[in-house]
Every structure is written in structure tokens, then in C-alpha cells.
Design a protein around this motif. Structure first.
Motif, PDB file in Angstrom:
ATOM      1  N   TYR A 106       1.388  -0.976  -0.015  1.00  0.00           N
ATOM      2  CA  TYR A 106       0.522   0.079  -0.079  1.00  0.00           C
ATOM      3  C   TYR A 106       0.894   1.048   0.006  1.00  0.00           C
ATOM      4  N   LEU A 107       0.182   2.180  -0.236  1.00  0.00           N
ATOM      5  CA  LEU A 107       0.951   3.510  -0.554  1.00  0.00           C
ATOM      6  C   LEU A 107      -0.286   4.628   0.990  1.00  0.00           C
ATOM      7  N   GLN A 108       0.359   5.643   1.711  1.00  0.00           N
ATOM      8  CA  GLN A 108      -0.029   6.393   2.214  1.00  0.00           C
ATOM      9  C   GLN A 108       0.548   7.187   2.523  1.00  0.00           C
ATOM     10  N   ASN A 109      -0.219   8.354   2.029  1.00  0.00           N
ATOM     11  CA  ASN A 109      -0.387  10.169   2.229  1.00  0.00           C
ATOM     12  C   ASN A 109      -0.138  10.445   3.232  1.00  0.00           C
ATOM     13  N   LEU A 110       0.825  11.785   3.917  1.00  0.00           N
ATOM     14  CA  LEU A 110       0.017  12.063   4.870  1.00  0.00           C
ATOM     15  C   LEU A 110      -1.281  12.717   4.947  1.00  0.00           C
ATOM     16  N   GLY A 111      -1.796  12.308   6.504  1.00  0.00           N
ATOM     17  CA  GLY A 111      -3.430  12.392   6.033  1.00  0.00           C
ATOM     18  C   GLY A 111      -3.905  11.584   5.395  1.00  0.00           C
ATOM     19  N   GLN A 112      -4.022  10.629   4.950  1.00  0.00           N
ATOM     20  CA  GLN A 112      -4.714   9.619   3.681  1.00  0.00           C
ATOM     21  C   GLN A 112      -4.929   8.244   4.070  1.00  0.00           C
ATOM     22  N   GLY A 113      -5.526   7.493   3.951  1.00  0.00           N
ATOM     23  CA  GLY A 113      -5.994   6.512   3.852  1.00  0.00           C
ATOM     24  C   GLY A 113      -5.210   5.313   3.066  1.00  0.00           C
ATOM     25  N   PRO A 114      -4.572   4.109   3.144  1.00  0.00           N
ATOM     26  CA  PRO A 114      -3.722   3.410   2.298  1.00  0.00           C
ATOM     27  C   PRO A 114      -4.214   3.022   1.991  1.00  0.00           C
ATOM     28  N   GLU A 115      -3.832   3.226   0.501  1.00  0.00           N
ATOM     29  CA  GLU A 115      -4.004   3.051  -0.867  1.00  0.00           C
ATOM     30  C   GLU A 115      -3.468   1.522  -1.429  1.00  0.00           C
ATOM     31  N   LEU A 116      -4.075   0.150  -1.973  1.00  0.00           N
ATOM     32  CA  LEU A 116      -3.321  -0.928  -2.724  1.00  0.00           C
ATOM     33  C   LEU A 116      -2.815  -0.124  -4.124  1.00  0.00           C
ATOM     34  N   LEU A 117      -1.361  -1.026  -3.892  1.00  0.00           N
ATOM     35  CA  LEU A 117      -0.974  -0.966  -5.351  1.00  0.00           C
ATOM     36  C   LEU A 117      -0.305  -1.828  -6.055  1.00  0.00           C
ATOM     37  N   ILE A 118      -0.556  -3.299  -4.818  1.00  0.00           N
ATOM     38  CA  ILE A 118       0.223  -4.211  -5.353  1.00  0.00           C
ATOM     39  C   ILE A 118      -0.784  -5.683  -4.562  1.00  0.00           C
ATOM     40  N   ARG A 119      -0.887  -6.748  -4.848  1.00  0.00           N
ATOM     41  CA  ARG A 119      -1.826  -7.853  -4.063  1.00  0.00           C
ATOM     42  C   ARG A 119      -1.296  -8.989  -4.455  1.00  0.00           C
ATOM     43  N   TYR A 120      -0.220  -9.666  -3.913  1.00  0.00           N
ATOM     44  CA  TYR A 120       0.653 -11.122  -4.255  1.00  0.00           C
ATOM     45  C   TYR A 120      -0.737 -12.431  -3.025  1.00  0.00           C
ATOM     46  N   GLU A 121      -1.364 -13.763  -4.388  1.00  0.00           N
ATOM     47  CA  GLU A 121      -1.582 -14.660  -3.988  1.00  0.00           C
ATOM     48  C   GLU A 121      -0.031 -15.350  -4.234  1.00  0.00           C
ATOM     49  N   ASN A 122       0.121 -15.929  -3.698  1.00  0.00           N
ATOM     50  CA  ASN A 122       1.627 -16.373  -3.124  1.00  0.00           C
ATOM     51  C   ASN A 122       2.035 -15.905  -4.391  1.00  0.00           C
ATOM     52  N   GLU A 123       3.447 -16.573  -5.123  1.00  0.00           N
ATOM     53  CA  GLU A 123       4.126 -15.582  -5.616  1.00  0.00           C
ATOM     54  C   GLU A 123       3.459 -14.675  -7.275  1.00  0.00           C
ATOM     55  N   GLU A 124       1.918 -14.960  -7.400  1.00  0.00           N
ATOM     56  CA  GLU A 124       1.371 -14.157  -8.288  1.00  0.00           C
ATOM     57  C   GLU A 124       0.491 -12.949  -8.482  1.00  0.00           C
ATOM     58  N   ALA A 125       1.389 -11.938  -9.063  1.00  0.00           N
ATOM     59  CA  ALA A 125       0.332 -10.480  -8.674  1.00  0.00           C
ATOM     60  C   ALA A 125      -1.197 -11.047  -9.626  1.00  0.00           C
ATOM     61  N   VAL A 126      -2.340 -10.928  -8.111  1.00  0.00           N
ATOM     62  CA  VAL A 126      -3.415 -10.625  -8.486  1.00  0.00           C
ATOM     63  C   VAL A 126      -4.374  -9.630  -9.203  1.00  0.00           C
ATOM     64  N   ASP A 127      -3.816  -8.332  -8.017  1.00  0.00           N
ATOM     65  CA  ASP A 127      -4.219  -7.196  -8.402  1.00  0.00           C
ATOM     66  C   ASP A 127      -3.330  -5.904  -8.851  1.00  0.00           C
ATOM     67  N   ASP A 128      -2.763  -6.041  -9.732  1.00  0.00           N
ATOM     68  CA  ASP A 128      -2.092  -4.277  -9.732  1.00  0.00           C
ATOM     69  C   ASP A 128      -2.546  -3.655 -10.911  1.00  0.00           C
ATOM     70  N   SER A 129      -3.788  -3.249 -10.856  1.00  0.00           N
ATOM     71  CA  SER A 129      -4.501  -2.318 -11.888  1.00  0.00           C
ATOM     72  C   SER A 129      -3.791  -1.192 -10.694  1.00  0.00           C
ATOM     73  N   GLN A 130      -2.712  -0.773  -9.186  1.00  0.00           N
ATOM     74  CA  GLN A 130      -3.260   0.303  -9.497  1.00  0.00           C
ATOM     75  C   GLN A 130      -1.662   1.486  -9.124  1.00  0.00           C
ATOM     76  N   LEU A 131      -0.998  -0.470  -9.400  1.00  0.00           N
ATOM     77  CA  LEU A 131       0.649   0.296  -9.826  1.00  0.00           C
ATOM     78  C   LEU A 131       0.691   0.668 -10.591  1.00  0.00           C
ATOM     79  N   PRO A 132       1.533   2.192 -11.055  1.00  0.00           N
ATOM     80  CA  PRO A 132       2.048   2.957 -12.004  1.00  0.00           C
ATOM     81  C   PRO A 132       3.190   1.828 -12.429  1.00  0.00           C
ATOM     82  N   LYS A 133       2.928   1.047 -13.665  1.00  0.00           N
ATOM     83  CA  LYS A 133       3.970   0.238 -14.373  1.00  0.00           C
ATOM     84  C   LYS A 133       4.831   0.788 -15.014  1.00  0.00           C
TER      85      LYS A 133
END
Lengths: 111, 114
Positions: B35-62
Motif C-alpha cells: 500500500y501507499l499512504q500519503n500524509l492524512g490519507q488512508g492506505p491505497e492498494l498498489l499490488i496484491r499477491y496470492e503466493n507468487e502471483e500478482a492478482v491485482d496490480d491495476s493501481q501500480l504505476p508500471k
């Protein structure tokens, strides 16, 4: 419009007061609702977890979910200085799905 | 039981430099989040892994961010090159995927880009 809205505060209360923290959300499909506490320079830690509508109590903490109004609350009774932290609401569609966090409410309990 | 471990805790770099963050999740937790957390903000998901597989990387600035989780345990998040706007706290979390899907967070890495 953000998925989850939360008043950032800051909120300052005297020790012993009852604290009410709230979040609203836009997606009616959310089913799991959580409250996290985050101390300064620490990661969030889970306080309360609720599935669907209703109330859940744990010690001085009570979580309420009103899905009809898309509104969740966290109540802290007999607040203590150690409760001073940022409180984040979070919700998700189902287990394993993305969490949507509020911006957090900063709480200070004054001795 | 040891919690989620992250290093470094703090990092200061100049813009255009590369930077990497490391996360060791709780033993046995198959799901890992950055997650990325800016000051005064909640965490924002960057990427989620299930084991070694990235199952959600839609928010990652690739274009500048990359992540890997070799062998499905430790994970590394990299930024190259860093920009001023990347200054934030980078949080790692893990979960066992159980009924309540509780996510356990690490202390985060506070990145300052000058």
C-alpha cells in the motif's frame, strides 16, 4: 466521489468521554466493514471487524453498521489517553477482495 | 509470533534515483499487499499477491514501479526513477485469507524524495 468518506478531524476529547467516529460509503455491495487504529509512525492494526449490518461490541469499543444508510460508526466508551491515534474505516466486497480505506480521523484524548 | 517486517524504516533519496523496499510477511500468510499512504490519507492498494502471483496490480504505476515476490514469501517493491511525488509511507500487509481476511500491517517505510 470517493468510495469511502471519513471526516479527518482532528477530534479532541477529555479523558472518559464517549467518542463517535463515522464513515459513509457509496457502494452498496460492500459486505465487510473494519476499523483500524494507527499510532504515529506505525502500521494500522485491526480493532473491529463486522460482517453486514448490526452491532458488535468488544470491551470499550462498539462498531455499528447500517447498510440501508451506507453508514458505519465506531464508539469508544470511557476514552483513555492511550486511545489517541488515527482511526481508519475500511470495507470490502468479500473476503480476499480489495480493501477501501477512509482517510482516517485523528483522535486526541486529553488527560 | 513475529509480525510483518519491513526495511528500511526510513529512506531519503534524490529524485531520479532508484529505491527498493523489502517486506517479510507473517509466516504462512499467502496473501501479501503493498500500500501507499500519503500524509492524512488512508492506505491505497498498489499490488496484491496470492503466493507468487500478482492478482491485482491495476493501481501500480508500471512505468516506474515494479514488484516481485519470488518463492511466494518475501517481496520487494522498487521505484525507478523516483519522483518528488513518490514521497509517502509504503506499507506492506499480509493475510492468511481466512474467514475474516484480517490484514496485518508492517510499520511501513517512510520515503522522502528530495
Amino acid at each position: 466521489q470517493k468510495e469511502v468518506e471519513q471526516d479527518p478531524g482532528p477530534l479532541s476529547v477529555p479523558e472518559g468521554a464517549i467518542v463517535s467516529l463515522n464513515c459513509t460509503y457509496s457502494n452498496s455491495a460492500f459486505q465487510y466493514f473494519m476499523w483500524y487504529r494507527q499510532y504515529s509512525r506505525k502500521g494500522p492494526e485491526l480493532l473491529m471487524y463486522t460482517y453486514s449490518s448490526g452491532n458488535k461490541e468488544d470491551g470499550r469499543f462498539t462498531a455499528q453498521v447500517d447498510k440501508s444508510s451506507k453508514y458505519i460508526s465506531l464508539f469508544i466508551r470511557d476514552s483513555q489517553p492511550s486511545d489517541s491515534a488515527t482511526y481508519l474505516c475500511a470495507m470490502t466486497l468479500s473476503t480476499g477482495n480489495q480493501f477501501y480505506f477512509g482517510t482516517g480521523t485523528s483522535l486526541t484524548v486529553i488527560p | 509470533e513475529a509480525g510483518v517486517v519491513q526495511s528500511p524504516r526510513y529512506k531519503i533519496i534524490e529524485k531520479k534515483q532508484p529505491v527498493a523496499f523489502w517486506c517479510n510477511p507473517i509466516s504462512g500468510h499467502n496473501t501479501l499487499y503493498w500500500y501507499l499512504q500519503n500524509l492524512g490519507q488512508g492506505p491505497e492498494l498498489l499490488i496484491r499477491y496470492e503466493n507468487e502471483e500478482a492478482v491485482d496490480d491495476s493501481q501500480l504505476p508500471k512505468d516506474r514501479f515494479s514488484a516481485e515476490r519470488l518463492k511466494g514469501v518475501d517481496s520487494t517493491l522498487k521505484i525507478q526513477p523516483a519522483e518528488l511525488g513518490d514521497s509517502a509511507v509504503y506499507l506492506c500487509a499480509s493475510s492468511s485469507g481466512g474467514a475474516n481476511n484480517e490484514q496485518f500491517f508492517g510499520p511501513g517505510t517512510r520515503l522522502t524524495v528530495l
